[in-house]
Motif scaffolding. Structure first.
Motif, PDB file in Angstrom:
ATOM      1  N   PHE A 189       0.868  -1.182   0.000  1.00  0.00           N
ATOM      2  CA  PHE A 189       0.000   0.000   0.000  1.00  0.00           C
ATOM      3  C   PHE A 189       0.903   1.231   0.000  1.00  0.00           C
ATOM      4  N   GLN A 190       0.857   1.996  -1.062  1.00  0.00           N
ATOM      5  CA  GLN A 190       1.739   3.155  -1.180  1.00  0.00           C
ATOM      6  C   GLN A 190       0.908   4.409  -1.396  1.00  0.00           C
ATOM      7  N   GLY A 191       1.229   5.454  -0.627  1.00  0.00           N
ATOM      8  CA  GLY A 191       0.504   6.709  -0.784  1.00  0.00           C
ATOM      9  C   GLY A 191       0.788   7.643   0.368  1.00  0.00           C
ATOM     10  N   ALA A 192       0.410   8.886   0.205  1.00  0.00           N
ATOM     11  CA  ALA A 192       0.673   9.900   1.223  1.00  0.00           C
ATOM     12  C   ALA A 192      -0.127   9.638   2.496  1.00  0.00           C
ATOM     13  N   THR A 193       0.184  10.407   3.530  1.00  0.00           N
ATOM     14  CA  THR A 193      -0.505  10.290   4.816  1.00  0.00           C
ATOM     15  C   THR A 193      -1.988  10.624   4.691  1.00  0.00           C
ATOM     16  N   GLY A 194      -2.815   9.864   5.408  1.00  0.00           N
ATOM     17  CA  GLY A 194      -4.235  10.202   5.513  1.00  0.00           C
ATOM     18  C   GLY A 194      -5.107   9.786   4.353  1.00  0.00           C
ATOM     19  N   LEU A 195      -4.658   8.801   3.572  1.00  0.00           N
ATOM     20  CA  LEU A 195      -5.452   8.372   2.409  1.00  0.00           C
ATOM     21  C   LEU A 195      -6.235   7.087   2.671  1.00  0.00           C
ATOM     22  N   GLY A 196      -6.137   6.532   3.875  1.00  0.00           N
ATOM     23  CA  GLY A 196      -6.947   5.361   4.205  1.00  0.00           C
ATOM     24  C   GLY A 196      -6.204   4.043   4.212  1.00  0.00           C
ATOM     25  N   LYS A 197      -4.885   4.070   4.178  1.00  0.00           N
ATOM     26  CA  LYS A 197      -4.113   2.817   4.139  1.00  0.00           C
ATOM     27  C   LYS A 197      -4.331   1.991   5.406  1.00  0.00           C
ATOM     28  N   THR A 198      -4.152   2.622   6.565  1.00  0.00           N
ATOM     29  CA  THR A 198      -4.309   1.892   7.825  1.00  0.00           C
ATOM     30  C   THR A 198      -5.758   1.457   8.039  1.00  0.00           C
ATOM     31  N   PHE A 199      -6.699   2.279   7.619  1.00  0.00           N
ATOM     32  CA  PHE A 199      -8.111   1.909   7.738  1.00  0.00           C
ATOM     33  C   PHE A 199      -8.383   0.615   6.981  1.00  0.00           C
ATOM     34  N   LEU A 200      -7.895   0.533   5.738  1.00  0.00           N
ATOM     35  CA  LEU A 200      -8.190  -0.647   4.925  1.00  0.00           C
ATOM     36  C   LEU A 200      -7.437  -1.886   5.425  1.00  0.00           C
ATOM     37  N   VAL A 201      -6.208  -1.714   5.949  1.00  0.00           N
ATOM     38  CA  VAL A 201      -5.540  -2.905   6.496  1.00  0.00           C
ATOM     39  C   VAL A 201      -6.261  -3.391   7.749  1.00  0.00           C
ATOM     40  N   ALA A 202      -6.867  -2.453   8.496  1.00  0.00           N
ATOM     41  CA  ALA A 202      -7.648  -2.856   9.668  1.00  0.00           C
ATOM     42  C   ALA A 202      -8.863  -3.659   9.237  1.00  0.00           C
ATOM     43  N   CYS A 203      -9.501  -3.248   8.159  1.00  0.00           N
ATOM     44  CA  CYS A 203     -10.655  -3.991   7.638  1.00  0.00           C
ATOM     45  C   CYS A 203     -10.241  -5.391   7.211  1.00  0.00           C
ATOM     46  N   ILE A 204      -9.109  -5.484   6.520  1.00  0.00           N
ATOM     47  CA  ILE A 204      -8.608  -6.785   6.077  1.00  0.00           C
ATOM     48  C   ILE A 204      -8.272  -7.658   7.280  1.00  0.00           C
ATOM     49  N   ALA A 205      -7.531  -7.091   8.234  1.00  0.00           N
ATOM     50  CA  ALA A 205      -7.100  -7.858   9.408  1.00  0.00           C
ATOM     51  C   ALA A 205      -8.292  -8.403  10.183  1.00  0.00           C
ATOM     52  N   LYS A 206      -9.321  -7.592  10.321  1.00  0.00           N
ATOM     53  CA  LYS A 206     -10.490  -7.992  11.096  1.00  0.00           C
ATOM     54  C   LYS A 206     -11.169  -9.206  10.473  1.00  0.00           C
ATOM     55  N   ILE A 207     -11.316  -9.204   9.161  1.00  0.00           N
ATOM     56  CA  ILE A 207     -11.988 -10.312   8.479  1.00  0.00           C
ATOM     57  C   ILE A 207     -11.100 -11.551   8.449  1.00  0.00           C
ATOM     58  N   VAL A 208      -9.825 -11.384   8.089  1.00  0.00           N
ATOM     59  CA  VAL A 208      -8.913 -12.535   7.991  1.00  0.00           C
ATOM     60  C   VAL A 208      -8.725 -13.191   9.354  1.00  0.00           C
TER      61      VAL A 208
END
Length: 330
Positions: A189-208
């Motif tokens: 996941f590559q991109g500037a601060t505040g674009l939702g990277k950590t949010f989406l990894v949290a979503c993935i982690a929760k389901i997996v």
């Protein structure tokens, strides 16, 4: 499926606590009834003696073994009827003196025929989600709550808007989480601060994690500190760090957040390469998030590390800092 040893141990502790609680309750019920009606103790003792005799007779190979089992069972049935009658006189059900279990399938042992029982796996999933919540905010994080309204619909230089890019990335992340397995790719996941990277990894982690897979989330800074403490410290701190490193190496999904925030030293470069390479060789899946651009990654890290990251599927996040936009809306 690989299990996180530390989390599995916590789940086993939960099963053991259930067993202790139910055993204590069983002993309490027996003491209560025996005090009110001492005759029941003698009946229970005789039932136990006869049941032991049934088991012994069943193991015999003599001609009279079958008849001995039949006779003993008949005597047990008479005594069980007497026990039920005595319990009824106290207003209690026939099974009041029986052992009761949270899980009748494994009888609160956690295992059936040497394999984890469904109750143990459910406790494992609960503990895994709780473990993640201690390091990664997962409460309220879901793909349904990923607000695409913060992303502009104005096309960029490539003719595609941030809204369109992030719609695709969100869908890819959802599919990744729901279909996670040994054939899943590694993601960058590559991109500037505040674009939702950590949010989406949290979503993935929760389901997996919720589906029973072992997931470890931590920042690049923390993981490199684990490697350093394991290498240079002594005693309990080194042992704890070694255990954390082993979890990072052995889990089915490692989420390494904020790559590029760790100190860049010869040691951390070596440790990072060891981590990424070992997971590629073992088949463990890894998601790396970073604020660095691809040229910055190539400049900061060794060619060996860059070559490993080149094996990852790149998801380039687009848009403006959501946290700043949220403050403006407020």
């Amino acid at each position: 499926m690989a299990y996180d040893g530390r989390i599995l141990a916590l789940a086993r502790d939960d099963v053991a606590e259930r067993r202790r609680r139910n055993d204590a309750e069983h002993q309490r019920r027996r003491a209560e009834v025996y005090e009110k009606l001492p005759t029941l103790r003698a009946v229970e003792t005789e039932i136990t003696r006869l049941m032991t005799g049934v088991a012994t007779a069943a193991l015999q190979r003599g001609e009279n073994a079958g008849q001995a089992v039949h006779n003993a069972r008949g005597d047990v049935e008479v005594l069980e009827a007497r026990r039920a009658q005595l319990l009824a006189g106290l207003g209690l059900p026939p099974d009041y003196l029986d052992e009761h279990f949270d899980c009748e399938n494994c009888r609160d042992t956690g295992y059936v025929m040497g394999k984890p029982c469904g109750c143990l796996l459910e406790l494992y999933r609960t503990e895994a989600v709780r473990e993640l919540s201690a390091t990664l905010r997962t409460e309220g994080q879901s793909f349904e709550n990923f607000d695409l309204s913060y992303y502009s619909r104005v096309p960029g230089a490539d003719g595609v808007s941030p809204y369109e890019k992030m719609s695709v990335i969100c869908g890819l992340c959802r599919d990744y989480a729901e279909d996670f397995g040994k054939d899943s790719p590694n993601l960058l996941f590559q991109g500037a601060t505040g674009l939702g990277k950590t949010f989406l990894v949290a979503c993935i982690a929760k389901i997996v994690s919720g589906s029973g897979h072992s997931v470890v989330y931590d920042t690049s800074v923390s993981v490199m500190e684990f490697f350093e403490t394991r290498k240079f410290d002594r005693g309990d701190s080194a042992d704890d760090a070694a255990a954390q490193v082993r979890r990072c190496l052995d889990c089915e999904l490692l989420i390494l957040d904020d790559l590029g925030t760790e100190m860049t030293t010869v040691f951390t470069q070596s440790a990072l390469y060891t981590l990424l390479n070992a997971r590629l060789l073992s088949g463990g899946r890894t998601i790396v998030t970073t604020n660095l651009t691809l040229p910055e990654i190539e400049k900061r890290y060794t060619p060996q590390i860059v070559s490993r990251l080149e094996d990852y599927s790149l998801l380039s996040f687009a848009g403006s800092d959501i946290r700043a936009l949220r403050r403006e809306r407020e």
